[in-house]
Design a protein around this motif. Structure first.
Motif, mmCIF file in Angstrom:
data_model
loop_
_atom_site.group_PDB
_atom_site.id
_atom_site.type_symbol
_atom_site.label_atom_id
_atom_site.label_comp_id
_atom_site.label_asym_id
_atom_site.label_seq_id
_atom_site.Cartn_x
_atom_site.Cartn_y
_atom_site.Cartn_z
ATOM 1 N N THR A 141 -7.565 -2.146 -8.614
ATOM 2 C CA THR A 141 -7.174 -1.822 -9.989
ATOM 3 C C THR A 141 -6.032 -2.702 -10.486
ATOM 4 O O THR A 141 -5.996 -3.043 -11.659
ATOM 5 C CB THR A 141 -6.765 -0.346 -10.139
ATOM 6 N N GLU A 142 -5.125 -3.072 -9.587
ATOM 7 C CA GLU A 142 -4.015 -3.957 -9.945
ATOM 8 C C GLU A 142 -3.611 -4.758 -8.719
ATOM 9 O O GLU A 142 -2.944 -4.244 -7.827
ATOM 10 C CB GLU A 142 -2.818 -3.142 -10.456
ATOM 11 N N PRO A 143 -4.052 -6.008 -8.628
ATOM 12 C CA PRO A 143 -3.810 -6.819 -7.431
ATOM 13 C C PRO A 143 -2.328 -6.932 -7.064
ATOM 14 O O PRO A 143 -1.453 -6.888 -7.931
ATOM 15 C CB PRO A 143 -4.378 -8.192 -7.808
ATOM 16 N N VAL A 144 -2.097 -7.078 -5.754
ATOM 17 C CA VAL A 144 -0.731 -7.197 -5.245
ATOM 18 C C VAL A 144 -0.482 -8.615 -4.757
ATOM 19 O O VAL A 144 -1.416 -9.389 -4.539
ATOM 20 C CB VAL A 144 -0.455 -6.176 -4.114
ATOM 21 N N ASP A 145 0.786 -8.944 -4.563
ATOM 22 C CA ASP A 145 1.190 -10.277 -4.125
ATOM 23 C C ASP A 145 1.252 -10.407 -2.611
ATOM 24 O O ASP A 145 1.126 -11.503 -2.070
ATOM 25 C CB ASP A 145 2.561 -10.631 -4.718
ATOM 26 N N CYS A 146 1.490 -9.292 -1.913
ATOM 27 C CA CYS A 146 1.606 -9.322 -0.458
ATOM 28 C C CYS A 146 1.220 -7.965 0.110
ATOM 29 O O CYS A 146 1.673 -6.930 -0.386
ATOM 30 C CB CYS A 146 3.044 -9.663 -0.052
ATOM 31 N N THR A 147 0.397 -8.000 1.157
ATOM 32 C CA THR A 147 0.034 -6.784 1.883
ATOM 33 C C THR A 147 0.577 -6.914 3.299
ATOM 34 O O THR A 147 0.204 -7.827 4.032
ATOM 35 C CB THR A 147 -1.496 -6.599 1.928
ATOM 36 N N ILE A 148 1.479 -6.020 3.663
ATOM 37 C CA ILE A 148 2.069 -6.014 4.997
ATOM 38 C C ILE A 148 1.275 -5.019 5.830
ATOM 39 O O ILE A 148 1.190 -3.839 5.477
ATOM 40 C CB ILE A 148 3.564 -5.641 4.926
ATOM 41 N N LEU A 149 0.675 -5.512 6.913
ATOM 42 C CA LEU A 149 -0.286 -4.739 7.684
ATOM 43 C C LEU A 149 0.108 -4.624 9.148
ATOM 44 O O LEU A 149 0.374 -5.634 9.802
ATOM 45 C CB LEU A 149 -1.668 -5.416 7.592
ATOM 46 N N ASP A 150 0.088 -3.392 9.660
ATOM 47 C CA ASP A 150 0.207 -3.145 11.094
ATOM 48 C C ASP A 150 -1.205 -3.251 11.671
ATOM 49 O O ASP A 150 -2.154 -2.695 11.103
ATOM 50 C CB ASP A 150 0.784 -1.754 11.331
#
Length: 127
Positions: free
Chosen positions: A47-56
């Protein structure tokens, strides 16, 4: 314009620590999603793209860490892995699946901050 971030980790205390550290690097950061569900994160990003996804990598969700990474990358998420999972083969596979960087949870704060900045810019990095 603020930096939009998602934090995907199964430990609430670590999610909050990562959130706090991101705010030190990017005081204008907006947290679009903070939780442990890949599906919920993907819905937010759609719905609203993000700049960074921090993933475990080890979410305890029964899914492969590489599949989780691949699903996020396929949705055009810029993925920075922050994980205690030290299995080199899994980390390499997640990077091959498109994650831009990897930071061990045992790394220095400076390493996380630099990797976060690079991921936001779309530049690969590993610690």
């Amino acid at each position: 314009m603020s930096t939009r971030v998602m934090v995907i980790d199964d430990h609430p205390l670590l999610r909050e620590a990562i959130r706090s550290r991101v705010l030190q690097v990017a005081p204008d950061a907006e947290f679009a999603y903070v939780g442990s569900s890949i599906a919920e994160a993907l819905a937010v990003h759609a719905t609203e793209p993000v700049d960074c996804t921090i993933l475990d990598l080890d979410l305890g969700d029964g899914r492969s860490p590489v599949v989780n990474t691949s699903d996020l990358v396929s949705a055009e998420c810029r993925v920075l892995i922050v994980s205690a999972l030290a299995d080199a083969a899994t980390v390499r596979a997640a990077l091959r699946a498109g994650a831009l960087g990897f930071v061990s949870k045992q790394a220095d704060i400076d390493e996380f901050e630099e990797s976060f900045r690079l991921t936001v810019e779309g530049i690969p990095s590993t610690s």
